[in-house]
Design an enzyme around this catalytic site. Structure first.
Site, mmCIF file in Angstrom:
data_model
loop_
_atom_site.group_PDB
_atom_site.id
_atom_site.type_symbol
_atom_site.label_atom_id
_atom_site.label_comp_id
_atom_site.label_asym_id
_atom_site.label_seq_id
_atom_site.Cartn_x
_atom_site.Cartn_y
_atom_site.Cartn_z
ATOM 1 N N CYS A 18 0.827 -1.210 0.000
ATOM 2 C CA CYS A 18 0.000 0.000 0.000
ATOM 3 C C CYS A 18 0.862 1.261 0.000
ATOM 4 C CB CYS A 18 -0.987 0.000 1.156
ATOM 5 S SG CYS A 18 -0.298 0.514 2.715
ATOM 6 N N CYS B 235 -5.402 5.442 3.235
ATOM 7 C CA CYS B 235 -4.163 4.750 2.879
ATOM 8 C C CYS B 235 -2.957 5.369 3.553
ATOM 9 C CB CYS B 235 -3.986 4.677 1.370
ATOM 10 S SG CYS B 235 -3.517 6.200 0.562
#
Lengths: 392, 124
Positions: free
Chosen positions: B33, B102
């Site tokens: 990520c 995120c």
């Protein structure tokens, strides 16, 4: 230092390019006195029709096609959409299998995803660590019901040049149409549709110092394809809608210029990128090239800076007036690392650390030296914060 | 796209580094990520007296890391636990929507560091 004094260096030419002054000059009359509609039969229309056909001729000449094989569109994405969806639906009685690669532009990949929902089957060919499609993989993927192969000419993120001539020959030998997205290749490497033996080829205006919102597609005579927009009989009924004449004139002029100056520009860009790569890898440890140093379009370098996330480099460079981009997730708002770098087998932490430097005709060796001067400090600052980098 | 405060914390991050012999460590994120954060805390009399971080990530990830080290300093563990992603984002005058999840790992790292501190204490 305030913004007005700061040196500005644009190294994001694969995103877009400034319009060449000669291109703008060629376009301007078509916004003013020459504003007619090419479909009109009066004098205002006729002079536009002439300009339109002259532009078509120029585009055809730059890729060794005939002018009735050139269709103007609203950009590279539209050209790709027409090639993929138009060919798929025109040939679906023959088969529903299409082959492409994992590293295509989203204009291709998303068109293919759409077709999957419509009952087509898509094979996504892998690439090696430099980003090359293996012709043997294409041979193996071909089926009796394959109707189209679409492989890009040069990749937008890493610059790798695909063996299109060889791939297209395999498709042709098997009676399958071959399309190539040449948006990033145009003006950087020769694109001769006869030599490449492709049936379709997509072009964009704004990647070659032309205007945005205009593109073209080469469709070889005899190719079965249906239009993707319906309306009037513009572009011989393959793309309805009044032609963006200033844009088309600009696109044609831009192609003419980049085609004429390709050799000289290629040398210039290769010199800049090779020097940049050499100096930067001397100045900064743990920098890795994504792609292939030789078989790439000469303006593009993708480099991964170990343990530093790409966006943090972009922001830091931007504060110093330097514009670059990343294939990394953060900048585009998705969580996944670049599909191109992932397909090349680059580890996620290096894929997230990738920066694309794409040079252009106006860049100089001073630009190279400026970035080589400021980047080591940026990388070392970010590495000092990174839990992934052992402080040496 | 980022607020001036985010850019300030990105350019001049506070409390970067590691704490030797920390009382708690929070490690969150993964390279897929794109963000990894390590938060170190020193605790005295149930209060966080020092916090430091190391972060691999985008501008938002670095700024939220920096901000949380400022937010927690001097707070009781109970008050520190109340710090959420939203608290951090608000202290930075907001984050772009796609960065809220995120790259806003700092609150998670803090929770983990406090948990780590408590489990260490239990084992003594």
């Amino acid at each position: 230092m305030n913004d007005s004094q700061m040196r500005r260096v644009y190294l994001d030419h694969n995103a877009t390019t400034p319009v060449h002054p000669e291109v703008l000059g060629a376009m301007l009359p078509y916004y003013k006195e020459k504003f007619g509609n090419a479909s009109s039969i009066h004098g205002f229309g006729k002079e536009i029709k002439v300009a339109l056909e002259e532009s078509r001729e120029k585009v055809a000449k730059s890729i060794n096609a005939t002018s009735n094989e050139i269709y103007f569109t609203g950009g590279g994405t539209e050209s790709d959409n027409l090639a993929i969806k138009g060919t798929a639906f025109a040939n679906r009685k023959k088969g529903k299998h299409i082959i492409t690669s994992k590293i295509e532009h989203h204009a291709i990949l998303e068109s293919c995803k759409f077709l999957e929902k419509e009952g087509f089957e898509i094979a996504y060919l892998p690439v090696d660590k430099s980003g090359f499609v293996d012709p043997d993989d294409l041979k193996k993927a071909l089926r009796k019901d394959t109707i189209l192969v679409s492989i890009m000419y040069a990749n937008n993120e890493v610059g790798t040049i695909e063996p299109v001539e060889e791939l297209a020959k395999i498709a042709k030998d098997n009676g399958v149409y071959f399309h190539t997205d040449a948006v990033q290749a145009m003006g950087k490497i020769p694109a001769d549709v006869q030599k490449l033996n492709v049936d379709m080829l997509s072009v964009s205006g704004h990647k070659i110092y032309g205007p945005k919102g205009v593109g073209a597609i080469y469709i070889r005579k005899g190719t079965r394809i249906i239009p993707w927009s319906h309306g009037g009989s513009h572009e011989r009924s393959r793309r309805a809608g009044t032609e963006n004449v200033p844009g088309i004139v600009g696109l044609a002029k831009a192609l003419e210029i980049v085609h004429k100056e390709m050799e000289e520009q290629s040398k210039h860009l290769r010199n800049l990128t090779e020097t940049f790569y050499r100096k930067l890898t001397q100045a900064i440890p743990d920098v890795f090239l994504n792609g292939h140093l030789e078989k790439r379009i000469p303006n593009t370098l993708s480099l991964s800076f170990k343990a530093v996330e790409g966006e943090s480099i972009i922001l830091s460079l931007d504060l110093k007036g330097v514009a670059v981009s990343t294939g990394s997730a953060c900048a585009s708002g998705s969580l996944e690392p670049s599909h191109v770098l992932s397909a090349m087998g680059i580890a996620p932490e290096l894929a997230q650390a990738a920066i694309r430097f794409s040079f252009g005709r106006d860049n100089t060796m001073e630009d190279v030296d400026y970035v080589v001067k400021i980047l080591p400090e940026i990388v070392s600052r970010l590495r000092s914060m990174s839990p992934l980098y052992a402080n040496k | 796209m980022y607020s001036a405060k985010v850019m300030d914390h990105f350019q001049n991050p506070r409390n970067v580094g590691q704490i030797e012999n920390p009382d708690g460590v929070g490690h969150v994120g993964n390279p897929v990520c794109g963000d990894i954060m390590e938060l170190y805390i020193k605790v005295e009399d149930n209060h966080i007296i020092e916090a430091k971080f190391k972060t691999f990530g985008c501008g938002a990830a670095i700024a939220t890391s920096s901000m949380i080290t400022e937010l927690v300093k001097g707070k009781s563990l109970e008050d520190a636990e109340k710090i959420s992603k939203r608290t951090v984002a608000e202290a930075l005058d907001g984050l772009p929507p796609n960065k809220m999840h995120c790259s806003n790992l700092a609150a998670d790292a803090l929770q983990k560091a406090i948990e780590d501190y408590r489990s260490r204490k239990k084992n003594i």
